[in-house]
Design an enzyme around this catalytic site. Structure first.
Site, PDB file in Angstrom:
ATOM      1  N   GLU A 110     -20.344 -28.086 -45.420  1.00  0.00           N
ATOM      2  CA  GLU A 110     -20.311 -26.966 -46.357  1.00  0.00           C
ATOM      3  C   GLU A 110     -21.709 -26.392 -46.577  1.00  0.00           C
ATOM      4  OE1 GLU A 110     -17.378 -25.337 -46.700  1.00  0.00           O
ATOM      5  OE2 GLU A 110     -16.542 -27.166 -47.556  1.00  0.00           O
ATOM      6  N   THR A 121     -23.568 -25.329 -44.466  1.00  0.00           N
ATOM      7  CA  THR A 121     -24.415 -25.616 -43.303  1.00  0.00           C
ATOM      8  C   THR A 121     -24.420 -24.456 -42.316  1.00  0.00           C
ATOM      9  OG1 THR A 121     -22.473 -26.808 -42.517  1.00  0.00           O
ATOM     10  CG2 THR A 121     -24.295 -28.138 -43.342  1.00  0.00           C
ATOM     11  N   SER A 148      -2.147  -1.992 -48.450  1.00  0.00           N
ATOM     12  CA  SER A 148      -1.908  -3.436 -48.474  1.00  0.00           C
ATOM     13  C   SER A 148      -0.924  -3.800 -49.567  1.00  0.00           C
ATOM     14  CB  SER A 148      -3.249  -4.153 -48.655  1.00  0.00           C
ATOM     15  OG  SER A 148      -3.222  -4.990 -49.766  1.00  0.00           O
ATOM     16  N   GLY A 206     -10.758 -20.153 -51.870  1.00  0.00           N
ATOM     17  CA  GLY A 206     -11.652 -20.875 -50.962  1.00  0.00           C
ATOM     18  C   GLY A 206     -10.994 -21.149 -49.621  1.00  0.00           C
ATOM     19  N   GLU A 226     -18.303  -8.550 -43.392  1.00  0.00           N
ATOM     20  CA  GLU A 226     -18.420  -9.306 -44.653  1.00  0.00           C
ATOM     21  C   GLU A 226     -19.837  -9.167 -45.244  1.00  0.00           C
ATOM     22  OE1 GLU A 226     -15.854 -12.102 -45.332  1.00  0.00           O
ATOM     23  OE2 GLU A 226     -16.771 -12.471 -47.270  1.00  0.00           O
ATOM     24  N   ASP A 263     -16.074 -19.102 -41.297  1.00  0.00           N
ATOM     25  CA  ASP A 263     -14.687 -18.726 -41.592  1.00  0.00           C
ATOM     26  C   ASP A 263     -14.115 -17.857 -40.492  1.00  0.00           C
ATOM     27  OD1 ASP A 263     -15.448 -19.982 -43.907  1.00  0.00           O
ATOM     28  OD2 ASP A 263     -15.587 -18.145 -45.087  1.00  0.00           O
TER      29      ASP A 263
HETATM   30  C1  GLA Z   1     -17.915 -19.454 -47.608  1.00  0.00           C
HETATM   31  C2  GLA Z   1     -18.640 -18.651 -46.535  1.00  0.00           C
HETATM   32  C3  GLA Z   1     -18.917 -19.503 -45.300  1.00  0.00           C
HETATM   33  C4  GLA Z   1     -19.576 -20.822 -45.672  1.00  0.00           C
HETATM   34  C5  GLA Z   1     -18.833 -21.493 -46.812  1.00  0.00           C
HETATM   35  C6  GLA Z   1     -19.537 -22.720 -47.316  1.00  0.00           C
HETATM   36  O1  GLA Z   1     -16.626 -19.787 -47.178  1.00  0.00           O
HETATM   37  O2  GLA Z   1     -17.862 -17.547 -46.153  1.00  0.00           O
HETATM   38  O3  GLA Z   1     -19.707 -18.772 -44.399  1.00  0.00           O
HETATM   39  O4  GLA Z   1     -20.934 -20.635 -45.976  1.00  0.00           O
HETATM   40  O5  GLA Z   1     -18.643 -20.624 -47.913  1.00  0.00           O
HETATM   41  O6  GLA Z   1     -19.524 -23.714 -46.355  1.00  0.00           O
END
Ligand code: GLA
Length: 392
Positions: free
Chosen positions: A34, A36, A68, A134, A170, A182
Site C-alpha cells: 500500500e 508503494t 451514468s 477503496g 486520474e 489500480d
Molecule cells: C489509491 C491509489 C493507488 C495507490 C493506493 C494505495 O488506491 O489510487 O495508486 O496509491 O491508493 O496503495
C-alpha cells in the site's frame, strides 16, 4: 440487473437506439503493497468480480456525451474542446464526468491523434463497484472507457498503455495524485490470480492465489467511511515520501532496503522517518508474500497481512478507528489475516477467511461496529477476476 444490462438500457433511454457494443472493467482489492506504487515499488492487487460497464454508440458529429446511472447529470462537450478543460478548467464540468472525459482527453494526448479526426461518441455508464470503498471504482470507469474508446477509435494501445492513460486521466483530469496500481489491476486482472507489479518497470507477473484449493476466501468489510484522494491526506503522504527519498539521495523509496533504515532515522524528522519505514518494510512484505504464496500457499500470508496493517496504522497513519475495528474483529473471529486495503482514511478492510468461518467473521465485525457506535459495515466476499474486456 447486471451493470451491463443497466448500461445498455440507459444508452437506449439516452439515444433512442441500441449501442454498438459494451465494454467493462473491474474494481480491485489490493492484497498487499500500500502506497508503494508511487514510490516505484511493488504491489500485489487482484481484480474483483464487481465491474463498471460502458455502452457506446457513435455520433454523426464530433461531440462526446456521457451519462451514468450513478450521477443524474448528462454531460456533452466537443472533443476538440477537451484540451481547454483539462487540466486547468476541470471545474467547468461535473466532477463525475472528469473520469470518462479525462480518459478521452488522455487517450488522444497519448496517441497524438487529432480530436477533430475521430467520430463523436455517446457513452452510458453503469457500475456495481461500490464507490468510495477503496475498491477502485475510479480505475474501473477509466478502464472501461479507455478500452471502449481504444477499440472504437482504432488506436491500438495495449493494456499497459491503457492503464497509463487511466492514470493520466486520474492525475491530470480528475486531479488525484495517485499511482498506477489500480489501473494496472483493472486492466490485467486474471481469474484466481493476483498481479505482482513492479511499479518502476511496469513488469507484471501473474501469481496464483490458490484460495479455492486452500478453502479460503477474501471478505471485504466496507466501513462506509468515504474518502477522496483528490484532497488531504493522500497527497501529504506522497510529499513525505518524496522528502524522505530526497534526504536519502535516491530517486524513489524503492531504492532503499530495510538495512538503510538506521541511516534514514538519523537524516530526517521522526514523522518523515515513519512514513519512509512503512514504504520500505511494505515493499519487503510484498516480496515475502509473493514468495509465501508460491512456496506455501495462501494460508501462510496471514502474518504479513497483519504486519502491513500495523505499519499503516502506526507508521503511515492512514487507518481510521473503523478499519482497525474491522481488522481486530476479523482476527478475533478466526481470520487467517486482515488489513485495510487501498489508499486509507476510510474505505474497506479485507480479511482472509476459511469458507466455514465467513459467517462468524461477518457477525463478529457487525457486532464490533455496533458496540463502538459505528454505522453497520457492508460485508461481502470477492473473487479474483478477469480484467477489462469488450463484452458484446
Ligand atoms: C489509491 C491509489 C493507488 C495507490 C493506493 C494505495 O488506491 O489510487 O495508486 O496509491 O491508493 O496503495
Amino acid at each position: 440487473m447486471t451493470a451491463a444490462s443497466q448500461a445498455r438500457d440507459l444508452f437506449t433511454e439516452l439515444t433512442g437506439s441500441g449501442p454498438v457494443g459494451t465494454w467493462s472493467a473491474p474494481g480491485r482489492v489490493n492484497l498487499i503493497g500500500e502506497h508503494t506504487d508511487y514510490n516505484d515499488g511493488f504491489v500485489l492487487p487482484f481484480a474483483i468480480q464487481q465491474r463498471t460497464c460502458v455502452a457506446l454508440g457513435e455520433r454523426a458529429d464530433g461531440h462526446i456525451r456521457v451519462t451514468s446511472t450513478v450521477e443524474g447529470e448528462t454531460v456533452e462537450v466537443d472533443l476538440t474542446g477537451l484540451d481547454l478543460l483539462f487540466p486547468k478548467n476541470r471545474g467547468a464540468v461535473p466532477e463525475w464526468s472528469t473520469y470518462p472525459l479525462g480518459v478521452a482527453w488522455a487517450l488522444l494526448r497519448a496517441t497524438g491523434v487529432d480530436a477533430a479526426s475521430v467520430r463523436g461518441v455517446d457513452l452510458a455508464i453503469a457500475s456495481d463497484v461500490p464507490i468510495g470503498a477503496g475498491l477502485s471504482s475510479s480505475a474501473a470507469i477509466e478502464g472501461a472507457v479507455a478500452a471502449a474508446l481504444n477499440d472504437t477509435w482504432r488506436l491500438g494501445l495495449d493494456r499497459v498503455a491503457l492503464a497509463q492513460v487511466g492514470r493520466t486521466a486520474e492525475n491530470d483530469a480528475v486531479g488525484a495524485p495517485t499511482g498506477i496500481m489500480d489501473q494496472m489491476a483493472s486492466m490485467l486482472g486474471r481469474a484466481d490470480a493476483a498481479i505482482f507489479l513492479d511499479c518502476r518497470s511496469l513488469e507484471a507477473d501473474v501469481v496464483d492465489l490458490g484460495f479455492t484449493d486452500a478453502g479460503l476466501e477474501i471478505v471485504v468489510i466496507d466501513t462506509g467511511v468515504k474518502h477522496s484522494h483528490a484532497t488531504g491526506g493522500y497527497g501529504e503522504r506522497r510529499e513525505a515520501c518524496e522528502r524522505g527519498a530526497a534526504a536519502m539521495g535516491v530517486p524513489a523509496l524503492r531504492d532503499l532496503s530495510v538495512d538503510d533504515l538506521a541511516r534514514a532515522a538519523e537524516l530526517m524528522d521522526e514523522v518523515t522517518f515513519r512514513r519512509v519505514r512503512h514504504i520500505v518494510t511494505e515493499n519487503q512484505r510484498v516480496l515475502d508474500t509473493v514468495r509465501a504464496l508460491r512456496e506455501q500457499g495462501p494460508s501462510a500470508i496471514g502474518e504479513l497481512l497483519l504486519a502491513s496493517h500495523a505499519s499503516m496504522r502506526d507508521d503511515f497513519e492512514i487507518s481510521v478507528a473503523e478499519l482497525d475495528t474491522a481488522v481486530d474483529a476479523a482476527m478475533a473471529a478466526g481470520a487467517v489475516g486482515a488489513r485495510m486495503t487501498g489508499g486509507g482514511f476510510g474505505g474497506a478492510a479485507i480479511a482472509l477467511v476459511a469458507h466455514d468461518s465467513v459467517a462468524t467473521v461477518t457477525d463478529a465485525a457487525t457486532a464490533a461496529f455496533a458496540a463502538s457506535g459505528f454505522a453497520a459495515p457492508t460485508i461481502f466476499s470477492v473473487r479474483p477476476s478477469a480484467g477489462a474486456a469488450r463484452d458484446v
